[in-house]
Design a protein around this motif. Structure first.
Motif, short mmCIF file in Angstrom:
data_model
loop_
_atom_site.label_atom_id
_atom_site.label_comp_id
_atom_site.label_asym_id
_atom_site.label_seq_id
_atom_site.Cartn_x
_atom_site.Cartn_y
_atom_site.Cartn_z
N ASP A 372 3.10 -59.05 60.94
CA ASP A 372 2.09 -58.90 60.24
C ASP A 372 1.00 -59.05 61.43
O ASP A 372 1.37 -59.59 62.05
N PRO A 373 0.29 -57.73 60.78
CA PRO A 373 -1.01 -57.80 61.77
C PRO A 373 -2.16 -58.81 62.30
O PRO A 373 -2.65 -59.65 63.12
N ALA A 374 -1.56 -60.03 61.55
CA ALA A 374 -3.08 -60.83 60.87
C ALA A 374 -2.28 -62.04 62.31
O ALA A 374 -2.99 -63.04 62.48
N ASP A 375 -0.71 -61.71 62.83
CA ASP A 375 -0.22 -62.50 63.69
C ASP A 375 -1.12 -62.46 64.76
O ASP A 375 -1.10 -63.18 65.58
N LEU A 376 -0.80 -61.49 65.00
CA LEU A 376 -2.02 -60.73 66.15
C LEU A 376 -3.60 -61.24 66.23
O LEU A 376 -4.17 -60.48 67.16
N GLY A 377 -3.84 -61.41 65.01
CA GLY A 377 -5.24 -61.38 65.27
C GLY A 377 -6.46 -59.99 64.29
O GLY A 377 -7.04 -60.49 64.94
N ARG A 378 -5.38 -59.38 63.66
CA ARG A 378 -5.61 -58.12 62.65
C ARG A 378 -6.04 -58.03 62.15
O ARG A 378 -5.39 -58.89 61.03
N SER A 379 -7.23 -57.40 61.22
CA SER A 379 -7.15 -57.47 59.71
C SER A 379 -6.11 -56.32 58.94
O SER A 379 -5.61 -55.43 59.82
N TYR A 380 -6.10 -56.12 58.05
CA TYR A 380 -5.15 -54.63 57.67
C TYR A 380 -6.15 -53.52 57.53
O TYR A 380 -6.45 -52.67 56.82
#
Length: 570
Positions: A372-380
């Motif tokens: 999940d990109p959110a795990d790395l602090g990134r949005s979709y």
């Protein structure tokens, strides 16, 4: 290509291992991590880090959670020496962080190195190295096997003498180019060093076995590590470490297989900077574990800030397709990938809603996105982007996520043709703002012809009165048995414009009470089937605008009407 000039690694090194166990093992926990960016990575820079950048990098590594950090080569660089002295005179290093300093196996260099850590309150590792491979012995050092072994043991004695009984100092030995050294010779040298340094479980010695120049497939390195793991004399008093480089581009695989083969510790650089083609990338290694459900024990939750800091300190940009951290690594331009990702994200949200949980707590099963990109602090926001290779799914996803506009499938197909024509013409990526401008131009910007305009309408309960203006003439149409849109279509038919409404889809632009209503209308006239749209403060006004825009493009000739069971509910 003169490939005949190069010898197979098996012509130089044979590993006496026939019953290897590493292929059947699986990774279950993170190894000990040692970032060497401040030493090995720093040596690889055309412009080595100044004190400010070196300090900033060190602070980043501490913030990420690394507990053992190789900080420099103090006998080779005044900047490195001064940085170690800074650690001794400040509280820059937390108490639980071990400081590693690196030195060649020569007494004057060892003296300078040990002097640099004088007064350091943290645990310290003195890391001594000597090249041991035949080519290095013969060409670089000019020493035979026995003579080189004596030099290494002499350096080991110097370290013991100069460190005294300091309990906060541990010792590390690296046979440089281990992977090209005869297994029996490197085993003898390592056993001699662990005996000299009295390696015990209570005070283990670190044996670091580098693939200094990667010359073989990763399975060969794994065999070499397993051979050492199984044959070292004081194995329970040894922390077995690896330091793969990336000359063949398989440094990550070498490290992963080495851990399966018995290695407990991995040295490398965040994002893989290092001499020649780089050291092993310990960010990729850690996040590979994360992607398998294993806690890497290092915090990558703000990957973009980590990247910015590393780029600033190294003066090297991270490749946009670099695993996990690259700007485009979570991005799909391909239509098939976009469609699968869009459906996967939607299904993920649905499962979370049905379970009454947060999407962050749900098992991650999204096609083409291993984590999940959110795990790395990134949005979709950057997951799906559009160019000439993109399909309807990606276009629809961007319009929905950026503007809240949901397109029905047939309109997705219709608009995708327009977008691809535009993308082919401009030869560049199409941004969400470009998409919306193109959508407006295609479906919302065609003028409503003045020859027949909606003058006004009035609703009294179920009674609808519509007044159309044609020049100075007014056409008044009243109905009580039709919906508003169907009533307007009937009024247009009485005025000589016939069209069939095939589909009517309501959505909005943006969110909240101030969002505009958007009506998406599929219609047919004698010229064929197409789409148009209407935008207004209210749903009804948006629908009427869409119908009037459709009427503007329709001739005043009769079009065959649909059977009643084919008509949409209007």
């Amino acid at each position: 290509m003169p490939s005949h000039r190069y010898a197979s690694v098996f012509d130089r090194v044979t590993v006496p291992l026939t019953d290897r166990a590493w292929p059947s093992r699986v990774l279950t926990a993170a190894p000990l991590w040692v970032p060497v960016d401040l030493r090995d990575g720093n040596q690889a820079l055309a412009e080595p880090m100044d004190p400010q950048r070196k300090r900033r990098f060190f602070e980043l590594l501490v913030a990420m959670g690394y507990k053992e950090i190789e900080v420099g080569y103090p006998s080779a660089s005044q900047t490195d020496y001064d940085f170690v002295r800074l650690l001794a005179s400040s509280d820059l290093a937390p108490d639980d962080v071990t400081i590693v300093v690196f030195t060649a196996a020569r007494r004057d260099l060892i003296e300078r190195t040990i002097d640099s850590v004088r007064g350091v309150r943290n645990p310290v590792v003195i890391h001594v190295y000597t090249a041991t491979a035949p080519t290095w012995r013969d060409v670089v050092l000019g020493r035979g096997r026995a003579e080189l072994a004596d030099l290494i043991l002499s350096a080991g004695k110097d370290v013991l003498e100069l460190t005294g009984d300091r309990p906060d100092i541990r010792l590390q030995f690296s046979p440089e180019v281990f992977n090209l050294t005869e297994p029996d010779y490197v085993l003898d040298v390592c056993d001699a060093m662990t005996a000299l340094w009295d390696a015990t479980p209570e005070r283990p010695v670190i044996l670091n076995l580098p693939a200094t120049v990667e010359v073989a497939t990763p399975n060969v390195y794994a065999d070499q590590i397993e051979y050492m793991h199984r044959n070292l004399a004081r194995r329970d008093g040894v922390i077995l470490s690896v330091h793969p480089h990336n000359d063949r581009g398989t440094g990550v695989a070498c490290a992963e297989l080495a851990v399966l083969a018995g290695a407990q510790r991995v040295e490398g650089c965040v994002f893989g900077n290092g001499e020649r083609t780089g050291n092993v990338d310990i960010a990729t290694l850690a996040l590979n574990l994360h992607a398998q459900g294993i806690d890497p024990m290092i915090d990558f939750s703000d990957i973009d800030e980590i990247r910015r800091t590393v780029e600033y300190c190294n003066g090297i940009e991270v490749h946009p397709r670099h695993p996990y951290v690259g700007d485009l690594v979570h991005t799909a331009f391909s239509g098939t990938h976009q469609d699968a990702i869009r459906k996967g994200l939607a299904e993920h949200r649905t499962r979370a809603e049905e379970a009454g949980s947060s999407p962050r707590d749900e098992k991650w099963l999204v096609p083409y996105l291993p984590i999940d990109p959110a795990d790395l602090g990134r949005s979709y926001d950057a997951v799906i982007r559009v160019n000439s290779q993109s399909g309807k799914g990606g276009i629809a996803y961007l319009l929905e996520t950026e503007f809240g506009v949901e397109l029905p499938r047939r309109l997705q197909i219709d608009f995708a043709r327009t977008v691809q024509t535009h993308a082919d013409a401009v030869g560049d990526e199409v941004s969400p703002a470009d998409l919306w401008a193109l959508f407006e131009r295609t479906y919302l910007s065609s003028p409503v012809e003045e020859r027949l305009a909606l003058d006004h309408y009035r609703m009294d309960g179920s009674r609808l009165t519509i007044t159309l203006r044609e020049g100075d003439d007014l056409h008044v149409h009243t109905t009580t048995d039709e919906g508003p849109v169907a009533g307007l279509v009937s009024a247009l038919a009485h005025a000589g414009i016939t069209l069939e409404i095939l589909a009517l889809h309501q959505t909005s632009i943006g969110e909240g009470s101030s969002a505009d209503a958007l009506t998406l209308l599929e219609y047919r006239n004698s010229r064929g089937t197409t789409w148009t749209a209407g935008r207004a403060d209210s749903v009804l006004d948006a629908s009427f605008e869409a119908v009037m825009r459709a009427a503007s493009s329709s001739p005043t000739e009769v079009c065959p009407r649909l059977d009643s069971n084919q008509r949409p509910a209007l």
